[in-house]
Design an enzyme around this catalytic site. Structure first.
Site, PDB file in Angstrom:
ATOM      1  N   GLY A  99     -63.867  44.931 -79.838  1.00  0.00           N
ATOM      2  CA  GLY A  99     -63.259  44.069 -78.829  1.00  0.00           C
ATOM      3  C   GLY A  99     -62.512  42.908 -79.460  1.00  0.00           C
ATOM      4  O   GLY A  99     -62.496  42.719 -80.676  1.00  0.00           O
ATOM      5  N   ARG A 102     -61.430  37.502 -81.788  1.00  0.00           N
ATOM      6  CA  ARG A 102     -60.776  36.196 -81.946  1.00  0.00           C
ATOM      7  C   ARG A 102     -59.393  36.185 -81.314  1.00  0.00           C
ATOM      8  O   ARG A 102     -58.502  35.469 -81.760  1.00  0.00           O
ATOM      9  CB  ARG A 102     -60.711  35.816 -83.422  1.00  0.00           C
ATOM     10  CG  ARG A 102     -60.080  36.836 -84.345  1.00  0.00           C
ATOM     11  CD  ARG A 102     -59.991  36.299 -85.763  1.00  0.00           C
ATOM     12  NE  ARG A 102     -59.496  37.308 -86.688  1.00  0.00           N
ATOM     13  CZ  ARG A 102     -59.065  37.024 -87.911  1.00  0.00           C
ATOM     14  NH1 ARG A 102     -59.077  35.786 -88.335  1.00  0.00           N
ATOM     15  NH2 ARG A 102     -58.653  37.987 -88.714  1.00  0.00           N
ATOM     16  N   LYS A 121     -54.403  34.181 -81.150  1.00  0.00           N
ATOM     17  CA  LYS A 121     -55.314  34.705 -82.165  1.00  0.00           C
ATOM     18  C   LYS A 121     -55.890  33.529 -82.937  1.00  0.00           C
ATOM     19  O   LYS A 121     -55.166  32.810 -83.624  1.00  0.00           O
ATOM     20  CB  LYS A 121     -54.583  35.655 -83.112  1.00  0.00           C
ATOM     21  CG  LYS A 121     -55.500  36.290 -84.155  1.00  0.00           C
ATOM     22  CD  LYS A 121     -54.771  37.313 -84.990  1.00  0.00           C
ATOM     23  CE  LYS A 121     -55.694  37.969 -86.014  1.00  0.00           C
ATOM     24  NZ  LYS A 121     -54.991  38.995 -86.817  1.00  0.00           N
ATOM     25  N   ASP A 133     -66.866  33.386 -85.681  1.00  0.00           N
ATOM     26  CA  ASP A 133     -66.500  32.103 -85.077  1.00  0.00           C
ATOM     27  C   ASP A 133     -65.255  32.180 -84.206  1.00  0.00           C
ATOM     28  O   ASP A 133     -64.869  31.199 -83.565  1.00  0.00           O
ATOM     29  CB  ASP A 133     -66.324  31.029 -86.161  1.00  0.00           C
ATOM     30  CG  ASP A 133     -65.252  31.394 -87.192  1.00  0.00           C
ATOM     31  OD1 ASP A 133     -64.443  32.307 -86.935  1.00  0.00           O
ATOM     32  OD2 ASP A 133     -65.227  30.759 -88.263  1.00  0.00           O
ATOM     33  N   GLY A 134     -64.601  33.350 -84.191  1.00  0.00           N
ATOM     34  CA  GLY A 134     -63.426  33.506 -83.347  1.00  0.00           C
ATOM     35  C   GLY A 134     -62.204  32.761 -83.831  1.00  0.00           C
ATOM     36  O   GLY A 134     -61.197  32.673 -83.120  1.00  0.00           O
ATOM     37  N   ARG A 184     -49.193  35.549 -80.287  1.00  0.00           N
ATOM     38  CA  ARG A 184     -48.598  36.870 -80.463  1.00  0.00           C
ATOM     39  C   ARG A 184     -47.981  37.342 -79.148  1.00  0.00           C
ATOM     40  O   ARG A 184     -48.436  36.976 -78.057  1.00  0.00           O
ATOM     41  CB  ARG A 184     -49.653  37.869 -80.937  1.00  0.00           C
ATOM     42  CG  ARG A 184     -50.406  37.399 -82.151  1.00  0.00           C
ATOM     43  CD  ARG A 184     -51.122  38.519 -82.860  1.00  0.00           C
ATOM     44  NE  ARG A 184     -52.251  39.082 -82.133  1.00  0.00           N
ATOM     45  CZ  ARG A 184     -53.093  39.967 -82.658  1.00  0.00           C
ATOM     46  NH1 ARG A 184     -52.907  40.410 -83.891  1.00  0.00           N
ATOM     47  NH2 ARG A 184     -54.109  40.433 -81.970  1.00  0.00           N
ATOM     48  N   ASP A 262     -58.958  50.902 -84.102  1.00  0.00           N
ATOM     49  CA  ASP A 262     -58.810  49.718 -83.254  1.00  0.00           C
ATOM     50  C   ASP A 262     -57.629  48.865 -83.677  1.00  0.00           C
ATOM     51  O   ASP A 262     -57.318  47.863 -83.018  1.00  0.00           O
ATOM     52  CB  ASP A 262     -60.094  48.884 -83.247  1.00  0.00           C
ATOM     53  CG  ASP A 262     -60.527  48.460 -84.641  1.00  0.00           C
ATOM     54  OD1 ASP A 262     -60.884  49.349 -85.426  1.00  0.00           O
ATOM     55  OD2 ASP A 262     -60.505  47.254 -84.944  1.00  0.00           O
ATOM     56  N   ASN A 263     -56.948  49.260 -84.756  1.00  0.00           N
ATOM     57  CA  ASN A 263     -55.736  48.560 -85.189  1.00  0.00           C
ATOM     58  C   ASN A 263     -54.482  49.408 -84.971  1.00  0.00           C
ATOM     59  O   ASN A 263     -53.428  49.115 -85.544  1.00  0.00           O
ATOM     60  CB  ASN A 263     -55.828  48.185 -86.669  1.00  0.00           C
ATOM     61  CG  ASN A 263     -56.866  47.111 -86.935  1.00  0.00           C
ATOM     62  OD1 ASN A 263     -57.239  46.370 -86.031  1.00  0.00           O
ATOM     63  ND2 ASN A 263     -57.355  47.035 -88.157  1.00  0.00           N
TER      64      ASN A 263
END
Length: 500
Positions: A99, A102, A121, A133-134, A184, A262-263
């Site tokens: 998910g 960040r 991001k 920590d995101g 982004r 996931d990328n």
């Protein structure tokens, strides 16, 4: 833990959208999550060209509200921020639920090129941060900002980057660094992993809703198809786009570094710039990710990894397709689409018209020669373009190309074959076309590193200067001629990893 209801609200008319984006699918897809503020926000990089393309306000970079919004310090009226859930395969192994750890979507904006999603991001933790920590650091944020726009300048499908903001807040990675946030931009950030998530959890209706949403929003030519035929057609279209994208990466010498499912973008965009690199000296086995100990994502393996990832997507779509044969046929189309796209791009780089039987061997022998001497990939193609352009009136035009080879007899033999294949073509026109195909400027690792070092000292001028040059990488930029030269020796010591 994740919500900060006291964040100030900005009333920004340009951020009001139709509500038809990804978030409209509901909370099974988009989890409302507010950003976590950062102190003392400041601009690091501003993409004026993209601001203009998106028809955002002329004074955007002078607006304090915009600075705070793009740092995660402010919300927009009637535009809740959200994180999305997905799963995926990482380095070939099933990783389960992942998910947006960040990344937070600000929402969608209507632009002259259609609906575009804006995503922060590095704006703090989300329900999917998995003990992270995101945050993003200044170093990686500058790299993504410049890389996104460098790819766009090269004509390669990619997510875009509107701006980078920074803060003196500390973030710990291998060492303590300062925080930054990238904004982004893309029509959609949906990944192969979104489909894998719902399929793996048996959420078939959600899987169908996601596929139907994508067809309606991004693949309108498929809307008339019904049932399984629609989802086979979607798989085929994604396969075709991915094949072309891989050919574009390989032709320009781009290494992604982390081609996990996931990328991988469902729209065929270059997505998630982490330990990426453009080749300096040509090495087909180059591994740009210091964390990739097995070399799974080495440069030469990227096309095959994309094919493997597409099979993961096909498996995820099987509950909607049922029969295996049409899904396999859609996936197998990659075996024709990729080599055809690759052959065409290499012919373009060489200035060859038409397709001849020996063209692939000519390219393969050239790559072997480049590999043998670790010839700088970008410099070679640019010098070859100039040599073809000048060869009509200069009998020594190819000497500067020959000079970058150690085994010059190998180049001489290849060049003789090349010139025979080139034939009586109009060398002026051919050379001009090659100069528009083979870039002079790429985002070399050492250039990004120099910009980052200056930025850490509070000087963001090189970030902006690089951005302008990379937007027009085929043009001459006399002021920045040094940026088109060979990489310095110290560049080979730069290590980039998944934290990059």
């Amino acid at each position: 833990m994740f919500h900060h209801p006291d964040l100030p609200i900005a009333d920004l008319p340009w951020m009001r959208a139709s509500g038809s984006g990804f978030a409209s699918l509901g909370e099974a897809f988009a989890t409302p999550t507010n950003p976590t503020p950062l102190p003392a926000a400041h601009w690091v990089g501003c993409n004026e060209a993209l601001r203009n393309e998106l028809a955002l306000p002329d004074d955007l970079w002078q607006q304090q509200e915009a600075l705070e919004l793009f740092t995660g310090n402010r919300l927009v009226a009637n535009q809740p921020t959200y994180a999305s859930v997905y799963s995926g395969h990482q380095f070939g192994q099933w990783a389960g639920q992942l998910g947006d750890g960040r990344a937070l979507n600000l929402g969608s904006v209507q632009t002259p090129s259609g609906l575009q999603e804006l995503q922060l991001k590095g704006a703090g933790p989300t329900p999917y941060s998995r003990r992270g920590d995101g945050r993003a650091v200044l170093r990686s944020s500058i790299r993504e900002f410049l890389a996104s726009e460098a790819m766009h300048g090269l004509g390669i499908p990619t997510t875009r980057a509107l701006c980078v903001t920074g803060s003196p807040a500390h973030v710990r990675r291998e060492e303590v660094e300062t925080a930054a946030v990238v904004t982004r931009v893309a029509p959609s950030f949906v990944r192969f992993g979104h489909f894998e998530h719902f399929a793996s959890n048996g959420q078939i209706e959600e899987l169908r809703a996601l596929a139907d949403h994508l067809v309606t929003a991004h693949f309108p030519a498929l809307q008339d198809k019904q049932g399984a035929e629609r989802y086979v057609a979607l798989l085929h279209e994604v396969t075709q786009r991915t094949a072309v994208l891989m050919a574009q990466w390989q032709a320009v010498g781009f290494c992604h570094g982390v081609m996990n499912t996931d990328n991988m973008s469902i729209l065929g965009l270059t997505l998630d710039y982490g330990p990426f690199q453009y080749l300096d000296g040509f090495d087909a086995n180059h591994i740009c990710n210091h964390s990739d100990h097995q070399g799974r994502y080495a440069y030469a393996r990227q096309p095959q990894i994309a094919y493997w990832n597409l099979f993961c997507l096909g498996q995820a779509l099987m509950p909607l397709i049922d029969e295996q044969a049409p899904a396999l046929a859609a996936l197998e189309s990659y075996k024709q689409a990729f080599p055809e796209a690759m052959d065409q791009r290499m012919r373009n780089k060489l200035g060859l018209s038409g397709a001849h039987e020996g063209d692939r061997a000519l390219v393969e022998d050239l790559l072997q020669a480049l590999q043998q001497d670790r010839v700088d990939y970008t410099v070679f193609w640019r010098r070859l373009s100039i040599a073809v352009l000048e060869s009509a009136h200069n009998t020594h035009a190819f000497e500067p190309v020959r000079d970058i080879f150690l085994h010059r007899e190998v180049f001489d033999a290849w060049c003789a074959r090349y010139l025979e294949r080139l034939g009586a073509a109009n060398r002026q026109a051919t050379g001009d076309a090659m100069l528009r195909t083979n870039p002079k400027y790429i985002l070399r690792n050492h250039l990004g590193e120099l910009a980052i070092r200056q930025a850490k000292a509070g000087n963001f001028a090189m970030v902006q200067d690089l951005l302008q040059v990379l937007h027009a990488p085929f043009d001459e930029h006399p002021t920045y001629e040094a940026w088109a030269g060979l990489a310095p020796e110290w560049a080979s010591s730069i290590e980039i990893s998944c934290s990059s």
